[in-house]
Each structure stands twice: as C-alpha cells, then as structure tokens.
Design a protein around this motif. Structure first.
Motif, PDB file in Angstrom:
ATOM      1  N   ALA A  99      -3.139  -0.589  -2.219  1.00 44.27           N
ATOM      2  CA  ALA A  99      -3.748  -1.042  -0.971  1.00 44.27           C
ATOM      3  C   ALA A  99      -4.896  -2.009  -1.254  1.00 44.27           C
ATOM      4  O   ALA A  99      -5.784  -1.712  -2.050  1.00 44.27           O
ATOM      5  N   LYS A 149       0.809  -1.222   0.000  1.00 41.33           N
ATOM      6  CA  LYS A 149       0.000   0.000   0.000  1.00 41.33           C
ATOM      7  C   LYS A 149       0.841   1.272   0.000  1.00 41.33           C
ATOM      8  O   LYS A 149       0.392   2.309  -0.471  1.00 41.33           O
ATOM      9  N   ASN A 195      -1.059  -0.562   9.491  1.00 36.53           N
ATOM     10  CA  ASN A 195      -2.269  -1.248   9.973  1.00 36.53           C
ATOM     11  C   ASN A 195      -1.974  -2.088  11.210  1.00 36.53           C
ATOM     12  O   ASN A 195      -2.547  -3.167  11.415  1.00 36.53           O
ATOM     13  N   GLN A 238     -10.471  -6.804   9.008  1.00 33.89           N
ATOM     14  CA  GLN A 238     -10.766  -5.748   8.052  1.00 33.89           C
ATOM     15  C   GLN A 238     -10.864  -6.241   6.609  1.00 33.89           C
ATOM     16  O   GLN A 238     -11.592  -5.665   5.806  1.00 33.89           O
ATOM     17  N   LEU A 239     -10.147  -7.288   6.272  1.00 33.17           N
ATOM     18  CA  LEU A 239     -10.113  -7.729   4.880  1.00 33.17           C
ATOM     19  C   LEU A 239     -11.036  -8.906   4.597  1.00 33.17           C
ATOM     20  O   LEU A 239     -11.257  -9.251   3.432  1.00 33.17           O
ATOM     21  N   GLN A 273      -9.566  -7.441  -3.858  1.00 33.60           N
ATOM     22  CA  GLN A 273     -10.187  -6.243  -4.427  1.00 33.60           C
ATOM     23  C   GLN A 273      -9.529  -5.005  -3.838  1.00 33.60           C
ATOM     24  O   GLN A 273      -9.219  -4.953  -2.646  1.00 33.60           O
ATOM     25  N   PHE A 274      -9.318  -3.988  -4.686  1.00 31.05           N
ATOM     26  CA  PHE A 274      -8.704  -2.742  -4.256  1.00 31.05           C
ATOM     27  C   PHE A 274      -9.766  -1.724  -3.878  1.00 31.05           C
ATOM     28  O   PHE A 274     -10.962  -1.897  -4.170  1.00 31.05           O
ATOM     29  N   ALA A 275      -9.338  -0.649  -3.264  1.00 30.39           N
ATOM     30  CA  ALA A 275     -10.265   0.392  -2.816  1.00 30.39           C
ATOM     31  C   ALA A 275     -11.037   1.003  -3.974  1.00 30.39           C
ATOM     32  O   ALA A 275     -12.187   1.432  -3.807  1.00 30.39           O
ATOM     33  N   ASN A 276     -10.423   1.055  -5.161  1.00 27.99           N
ATOM     34  CA  ASN A 276     -11.095   1.635  -6.321  1.00 27.99           C
ATOM     35  C   ASN A 276     -12.040   0.657  -7.008  1.00 27.99           C
ATOM     36  O   ASN A 276     -12.629   0.976  -8.054  1.00 27.99           O
ATOM     37  N   ASP A 334      -8.290  -3.735  -0.325  1.00 27.59           N
ATOM     38  CA  ASP A 334      -9.474  -3.383   0.453  1.00 27.59           C
ATOM     39  C   ASP A 334     -10.210  -4.618   0.965  1.00 27.59           C
ATOM     40  O   ASP A 334     -10.853  -4.577   2.008  1.00 27.59           O
ATOM     41  N   ARG A 335     -10.064  -5.732   0.229  1.00 22.72           N
ATOM     42  CA  ARG A 335     -10.820  -6.925   0.603  1.00 22.72           C
ATOM     43  C   ARG A 335     -10.190  -8.166  -0.002  1.00 22.72           C
ATOM     44  O   ARG A 335      -9.704  -8.138  -1.139  1.00 22.72           O
TER      45      ARG A 335
END
Length: 532
Positions: free
Chosen positions: A262, A46, A444, A301-302, A277-280, A264-265
């Motif tokens: 970064a 990230k 994190n 979180q993920l 999956q990324f934040a975008n 996201d998931r």
C-alpha cells in the motif's frame, strides 16, 4: 530493432523508471504498455492479489467474479491485446451470449429477452408496440453513428489540445452533438417508444455509466449499439481470466508486480515527483508515477494539499456513481429461469433512481437489480449440480449503509417471486454480502461508489478532467475516475491515454498497432474467410 522499439526508446528512454499505483485492470494495462514503451516498471497493489474491482472470490468450489461481468466493446479489448503483441483471439475464449439478457418487469407476467441480432430486436419491439420497430431502427442507426464518432474523436483523446477535434466530421455534427449532450437519455428513449418496458430497456445502460437515465446525456444512447447490435460476450473462466492474461503480459514485458504494498504518499520535491513512500516508511524512487487508484484518494490522501489538482472542495460539487449491494450466492440445482444476464426493473422508474441519486438518498423500496448466472455457460465456476449467482442492487453511495443482510433477504424473496423460483432461499448453500463500506475500505473508493464518478454532463468527455497533474511534474492518472470513464473497455483506453500523454500525442485516434499484431489479425481474417 523495429520502428515500434525505436519509438519506445525515443518517447521513454530505456533508463527511465515508473511506478504504477493500483493493480486493477487499468494499472496492469498501464504497466504493460509502459514496459513496452521502454520504462522499468514497478506496479504496487495494496491487496494480496491483483484485480481491483475485477477480482475473484472462491469458496466451497464456487468461483465468483467480484465486479464487472458484461463483456462489451470487444474491439477495444482486442486493440489493447494487439498493442501488447498478441490478440484477444489468442488470450481469451469468448462466447457470444444469445439472448444477451432477459428483463423481468414489476407487475408484468412475461419477461422480454434481448438477442444478439439487431433485426430480431427490431422485430421484437414492433411486436410489443406497433410502429416502434422503425423508430428503434433509426435509434440504433444513430447509436452506431454516435459510437463510431466517439471512438474516433473522443474516447482516445487526452483533450490536451482541442485542435484535433476541429475536423469536418465533428463540425458538421455540432448541432446533433449539442442536442445529444443537452437531452437526457430517458427523454431520448421516451421519444422513441411509448411502452414503459421498452423505454426502460433503452434507458437502463445509464447504470453502466454510474448514473441515472434522467441525468445521463442522450449521447450515451450509443450504449444500445453495444448490446442490441454488437452483442454481449463472456470470457470462459470468468473476468478474472482477463486480469490473469493482462498480468502475465505485463510481467512478460518486464513489469515487477508487488502485492500487499500500500502506498502511503506520493513524494514530491519542488513540484516534481520523485517516487512513493509506503506506510512503513520505505521509499521507492521513480521518474514517473501513474496512479490508477481512485482519483479522490490519489489527490486528497496521497498528495500534500498544495500539490492537489483536485482538492476536497472540488469533490463537493461532483456527482458520485451509485453504491451497490453485491450478493454472491451458491445455489443448489439448476436455475433455468435465469439467463446469463437477467434484469429486474421496478415499475416506478423515476422514484427508483431518485432514491439513489436524489437530494435525500435512501435504499429504494422496490429494487431494480441485476443478476448474473455464469454457471449456465461456464461449468467451471460452480460445483457440479449447483449454480453460481451474482446479484447487484444499486443503492446510494454511502459507506454508513453497512447492515445489508435484511436488504439481501428482501432481494432474494423478490427474485424468487418475480422470476418464479419459489424455493430459491432454501436452496442457497453459500452467501456473501458486499456493500459501499467494503468498496471504501478495499478500493479507497470515493463515497464507497461501486463504479466511480457518474457520467453526467459535467463529468463526461473533456469535462471529466485531465489525466495529468497540473501541479506535479511526472504524475499522471488513469482508471475509471479519470478519462475516458467507467467500464473495463474505458479502463483499457485510459491506460493507452497515459502513453499518448507521455508521447505528446494529441490525436483522437487509437494508437497504431504493432505490425506483427496487425499481420496476425489479417491472417486470422483470411483463415476465417477460407473456413466460410
């Protein structure tokens, strides 16, 4: 094709894809080993650069390692490099530090220097406390035996099966191992020496493990083998050199490194990982995902709650390692009063650790702290005529501790007084402060911890957890919050445990090294013998 290549195809399959989350030393090492195992590997970090805790900060001609600064367990580094087809000899320029470190004690006029020679350290203890030399000798014998046993039976085990542990060398030590696990490190030290200064020297390695000597099992007295017998080293160019070398080896093996990426998931379909999956909203498919990010972040979180092996309720009963205030100081002139590694210990040892780990945490009134001055050995880390100084002050793991400037002022004054540099503050030309909130934001890190979960009994060895998700097929973990634990050597072993898990290898020994690397090692041994 070599036997090693055959094994790689057999265990991984050349068409399989892997995503590694996190570009610290664990992520880079894991990615490199996976690529050599036959995977198509993408590493996602990230931050704009790789390194994680072992990062680099540069300003005004100063180069600061942002985290790890003790090079211990050199054989673990060399073993990893040999797994990658090379050696530490080829990749790093290592300097053995002598003395290994110097310790200043509150209220005591003279410091104590620990050398890289076992007998010199035994003689030193004897000179400070008659009859303690023999007791230290026995302590170090036990430390060496425990260390070798740990490497052979525990550190390189995934604990997927306990049958490999049922060996005679383990079984005959069960009474000793039980005592080492149930007795605290401080109690073991107190049974070896009476002088409080010497007791602190034997107990301080608990900080390397993110814990207190009053709660760390005495099994970790093995750490004294590392600094008093094996010696302490420094890689010229700083610890960022290690990161650079491993990153290069990974890319040479075919790893694609993507920074500023970064995750996201972690995407799961019917209990099986399918990618990230990324934040975008972009998606990257993968057959295997290895998260080397903080385990608390990875799990809570993920992943959706139903797929969490370690949900939030699990962490409520866990013990975090300490937070830290880090000071990066550029100082005008030389600082001969400081060794490469210098430690300052408060007199009230127990109160110091209770403030950090107790029920009611607070910043200690008088700090025990650590100072690193690499510019004494490595002139490349500071402009000519200046010194590079890194200070680490253990404090509670609490991201709300954000205004640390006043603590920094006190610490600088403390160093000036204890070490004897009265004009230290006026000579500082560069200063940066980092605290738990930075560790939480940038890495994190759970509770803003500087290291990871502490090595108390319930978080050591097989109690530390598993590196495989129990609820998601194709999801593995590695890093300082996973097995085997905290520290750069442990992180390299953690990367290797990913490969052992994928192979279904339940042995307790390190992976066999490629024949070419073993031949290189034997050739260098022969060259050394000729030279001597």
């Amino acid at each position: 094709m070599s036997n090693e290549d055959d094994n790689a195809v057999q265990h991984a399959g050349l068409s399989r894809s892997a995503v590694v989350i996190g570009g610290g030393i664990t992520g880079l090492a894991t990615a490199g080993l996976l690529a050599r195992e036959g995977y198509t590997v993408t590493l996602l970090e990230k931050q704009p650069v790789v390194g994680g805790r072992a990062g680099l900060w540069e300003s005004q001609g100063f180069r600061f390692d942002t985290g790890p600064s003790w090079y211990l367990m050199p054989e673990v580094f060399d073993h990893f490099f040999r797994l990658m087809g090379t050696s530490a000899f080829d990749q790093l320029d290592l300097v053995r530090l002598d003395p290994g470190y110097r310790v200043f004690f509150e209220g005591e006029p003279q410091p104590i220097a620990i050398t890289s020679d076992r007998q010199e350290n035994i003689d030193l203890f004897e000179s400070l406390e008659p009859t303690s030399g023999l007791r230290l000798s026995r302590y170090l014998d036990s430390a060496t035996d425990t260390y070798e046993m740990a490497k052979k039976r525990f550190l390189y085990s995934t604990f997927e099966s306990f049958r490999p542990l049922l060996r005679w060398d383990v079984l005959k030590r069960l009474p000793t191992l039980a005592r080492l696990l149930l007795q605290s490190l401080d109690r073991r030290a107190a049974g070896t020496v009476r002088d409080d200064r010497l007791r602190q020297i034997l107990g301080y390695p608990a900080v390397f493990l993110g814990s207190s000597p009053f709660t760390t099992p005495s099994m970790y007295h093995l750490m004294s083998h590392l600094d008093m017998t094996d010696g302490v080293y420094y890689p010229m160019g700083g610890f960022t050199t290690i990161i650079d070398r491993i990153a290069t080896l990974a890319t040479d093996a075919g790893v694609e490194i993507r920074t500023s990426s970064a995750v996201d998931r972690i995407v799961v379909d019917d209990g099986k990982v399918t990618g990230v999956q990324f934040a975008n909203g972009n998606y990257l498919a993968a057959d295997l995902v290895v998260s080397t990010a903080d385990l608390h972040h990875s799990e809570t979180q993920l992943l959706p709650e139903k797929y969490q092996t370690y949900p939030e309720k699990y962490w409520r009963s866990r013990t975090s390692g300490p937070g830290a205030m880090l000071l990066y100081l550029g100082v005008e002139g030389d600082l001969p009063e400081l060794e490469h590694h210098t430690l300052l210990f408060a007199r009230d040892w127990r109160a110091n650790f209770d403030a950090i780990f107790g029920a009611e945490t607070r910043i200690p009134d008088t700090a025990s702290l650590y100072i690193c001055k690499p510019s004494g050995v490595d002139p490349a880390v500071a402009p000519e005529g200046h010194s590079n100084v890194f200070v680490l002050v253990p404090i509670p793991a609490d991201p709300s501790l954000t205004d640390l400037d006043a603590l920094g002022d006190r610490v600088i004054d403390q160093i000036a007084e204890w070490v004897g540099i009265p004009d230290l503050a006026s000579r500082i030309v560069l200063r940066r402060t980092v605290g738990p909130a930075d560790f939480e934001r940038d890495l994190n890190a759970w509770k803003g911890s500087a290291l990871g979960p502490a090595h108390v009994l319930k978080q050591s060895a097989f109690f530390r957890g598993t590196n495989k998700s129990r609820k998601v097929e194709g999801l593995l973990y590695a890093g300082s919050s996973s097995i085997p634990g905290i520290g750069l050597p442990m992180c390299l072993i953690s990367a290797e445990l990913v490969i052992k898990r994928l192979r279904g290898d339940t042995s307790t020994e390190a992976l066999p090294e490629p024949a070419v690397a073993s031949a290189m090692r034997d050739e260098r041994r022969t060259d050394t013998e000729r030279a001597s």
